[in-house]
Design an enzyme around this catalytic site. Structure first.
Site, mmCIF file in Angstrom:
data_model
loop_
_atom_site.group_PDB
_atom_site.id
_atom_site.type_symbol
_atom_site.label_atom_id
_atom_site.label_comp_id
_atom_site.label_asym_id
_atom_site.label_seq_id
_atom_site.Cartn_x
_atom_site.Cartn_y
_atom_site.Cartn_z
ATOM 1 N N CYS A 108 -9.281 5.692 10.253
ATOM 2 C CA CYS A 108 -9.610 4.425 9.579
ATOM 3 C C CYS A 108 -8.743 3.271 10.051
ATOM 4 O O CYS A 108 -8.780 2.195 9.478
ATOM 5 C CB CYS A 108 -9.511 4.536 8.065
ATOM 6 N N ASP A 165 0.874 -1.176 0.000
ATOM 7 C CA ASP A 165 0.000 0.000 0.000
ATOM 8 C C ASP A 165 0.915 1.230 0.000
ATOM 9 O O ASP A 165 1.578 1.523 0.992
ATOM 10 C CB ASP A 165 -0.889 -0.046 1.251
#
Lengths: 149, 408
Positions: free
Chosen positions: B362, B198
């Site tokens: 998140c 990521d």
């Protein structure tokens, strides 16, 4: 409470209700209606509980995690509606929403809740200042619905 | 060196005010500002060669094709990838979902394992949860150090013959530590597994070379690196892309098909790009990358590192601030004001014209790890200055009086 209430007092009201919230508890009785208000965009995650008997708000309480504004505004809300009729409770919520939206409102009905009169200046806090109130509004609707069944 | 006078010209928004204060934008991990040059590139597409891509029979359609293709080439060069390894997506989340459904779901079995960490963003957790449920395979967490870091040693200790995918961020979005992808990739490949990186918080901030890292997949979003929203990239090694199944089907991704349902797919990257693509997004992202190249990724990293050092040294002088990631290398600073709920503090910063983010970012699992329900995150980019940090520090000092935001 006069509208000339000064910022220092408002601040005191908010901090008092944040540090020592009223009616912050989870009821043990299963007679209460319950709603979870979990904000998608912030940390607030509270449950609001309502007990209605004979059209009267017998009890209203809340529990969970919230910021100063959401905790204090919900705490004040519970004080305001306990003992009132459903119609009176709706009226209080309606006036509170009017105040938040900078519309004309009846300050007599709002008492300490007037401490949130400046919310619109920090638009991101409108959600905090109304999260508990929106929950109660839904529970009041629900309580009426059940009676009609 | 970064020329701030030029930046003020390049980014008109930097001259704006918020709450009657100079706008200080410290939420770059969420999204970044866009220079005029990016908006101009998008406007140019719509004003001068607004046509769909693929099989254009007229001049402006041909130009749209050329520009779309050039954009892919610019991005490939930026990552040291091959052009046919760059797939346009809507952003990091979509890229990771495409890998989870198009690769993991097809290739993993019930006794396989996927490794992630407790510091991953939801977009690098939930897609794996979803496919693991369908496959019936296991998700395991690589242990982090006490500080919250991911080390190659910890990866090695978590690997076994069942491990098929290691999905980790190169820079995590809450703690902002650099992860040594290159060393970890070696370990992962020794176990015949693949590494899915990521890059949402890394690609915008320093030079990322996919060949040097030897990562199998890399995902990132355009909007965090001065590009528009709704465009991102899934890089994958060509062989893996060929083996993968596209998540979406439709026009522009098949060579031919017949009514019996036999479909011949185009080769990567086209087989992943069904339907009319985000053409303005691709063109805008390429313009953003050219802009970053002009400044130089090394200069950007150096500037952020220095600015962070300055911010941390100033923050440490204050006794009302808790810093959660003091030693992080990136421009991400995660902190709290003592005895002030994160969101209340963030509103106070707003009243001073400062954009910071409160919340769980998140990464809900990580908050359990840190032992706090909420933090505030300030995240830097190359257009931030010492002046921004000074304004931020000044607000930190007074943040205990957060209700001022309500009454002034």
């Amino acid at each position: 409470m006069p509208i000339s209430i000064n910022p220092m007092m408002m601040r005191q009201i908010i901090m008092d209700h944040y540090e020592h919230p009223h009616n912050k508890r989870t009821p043990t009785s299963d007679k209460y209606l319950k709603i979870n208000m979990n904000s998608e965009s912030c940390i607030d995650n509270i449950d609001v509980f309502l007990l209605v008997e004979n059209d009267i708000v017998k009890d209203c309480c809340f529990d969970g995690i919230g910021c100063t504004i959401s905790t204090a505004s919900t705490s004040i809300m519970t004080d305001l509606v306990i003992g009132k009729s459903i119609q009176e409770a709706y009226k209080i919520i309606e006036n509170y929403r009017k105040m938040i939206n900078e519309e004309e409102f009846d300050e007599e009905l709002l008492d300490e809740a007037i401490a949130f009169i400046n919310t619109s200046k920090q638009a991101s806090r409108i959600k905090c200042a109304t999260i508990g109130w929106n929950g109660l509004n839904e529970l009041l609707d629900e309580s009426k619905g059940e009676k009609h069944e | 060196m970064i020329n701030y006078e030029k930046l003020l010209h390049d980014f008109p928004i930097l001259n704006n005010k918020m709450q009657n204060h100079r706008l200080v934008y410290l939420d770059n991990a969420a999204t970044s500002f866009k220079p005029t040059i990016v908006l101009d590139a998008i406007k140019d597409y719509y004003e001068n060669y607004c046509a769909n891509t693929h099989r254009g029979d007229y001049d402006i359609a041909h130009k749209a094709d050329v520009k779309y293709d050039e954009s892919r080439e610019i991005i490939a060069k930026f990552l040291n990838a091959n052009k046919n390894e760059i797939v346009f997506t809507a952003g990091t989340s979509m890229s990771i979902n495409m890998i989870a459904y198009g690769y993991a779901l097809q290739n993993l079995k019930a006794d396989d394992e996927i490794l992630i960490t407790e510091a991953e963003h939801a977009s690098n957790v939930l897609p794996w949860f979803s496919v693991a449920k369908e496959i019936g395979c296991t998700i395991k967490y690589i242990p982090l150090t006490k500080e919250g870091r991911l080390t190659p040693e910890n990866v090695k200790s978590a690997m076994n013959s069942h491990t098929k995918i290691v999905a980790i961020a190169q820079v995590t979005n809450v703690l902002g530590y650099y992860v040594d992808i290159k060393t970890i990739a070696k370990i992962v490949h020794e176990f015949n597994a693949i590494i899915v990186v990521d890059g949402a918080q890394s690609v915008p901030h320093f030079k990322v070379d996919v060949k040097d890292l030897d990562c199998d997949f890399l995902s990132f979003s355009g909007h965090k690196m001065c590009g528009p929203t709704g465009i991102g990239v899934m890089y994958g090694k060509y062989q893996l892309l060929k083996e993968m199944i596209p998540l979406m089907s439709g026009g522009g991704m098949n060579a031919r098909f017949n009514t019996c349902g036999e479909v011949t797919l185009l080769l990567p990257p086209q087989k992943f790009e069904a339907g009319t693509q985000n053409i303005e997004g691709a063109i805008g992202l390429a313009a953003a990358i050219q802009y970053l190249n002009e400044i130089g990724m090394d200069n950007i990293e150096k500037h952020e590192t220095e600015l962070r050092k300055y911010a941390i040294s100033e923050l440490k002088k204050l006794d009302n601030i808790i810093i959660y990631n003091e030693t992080a290398e990136s421009g991400i600073i995660t902190f709290n004001v003592k005895n002030v709920f994160a969101q209340d503090a963030a509103t106070y910063f707003n009243s001073k014209g400062i954009c910071v983010r409160s919340g769980q970012h998140c990464a809900k699992i990580l908050m359990d790890f840190l032992g706090t329900v909420a933090t505030i995150r300030a995240s830097l980019y190359f257009y931030n200055t010492r002046e921004d940090i000074d304004a931020f520090i000044d607000a930190c000092k007074k943040a205990g009086d957060f209700l001022d935001a309500y009454f002034n």
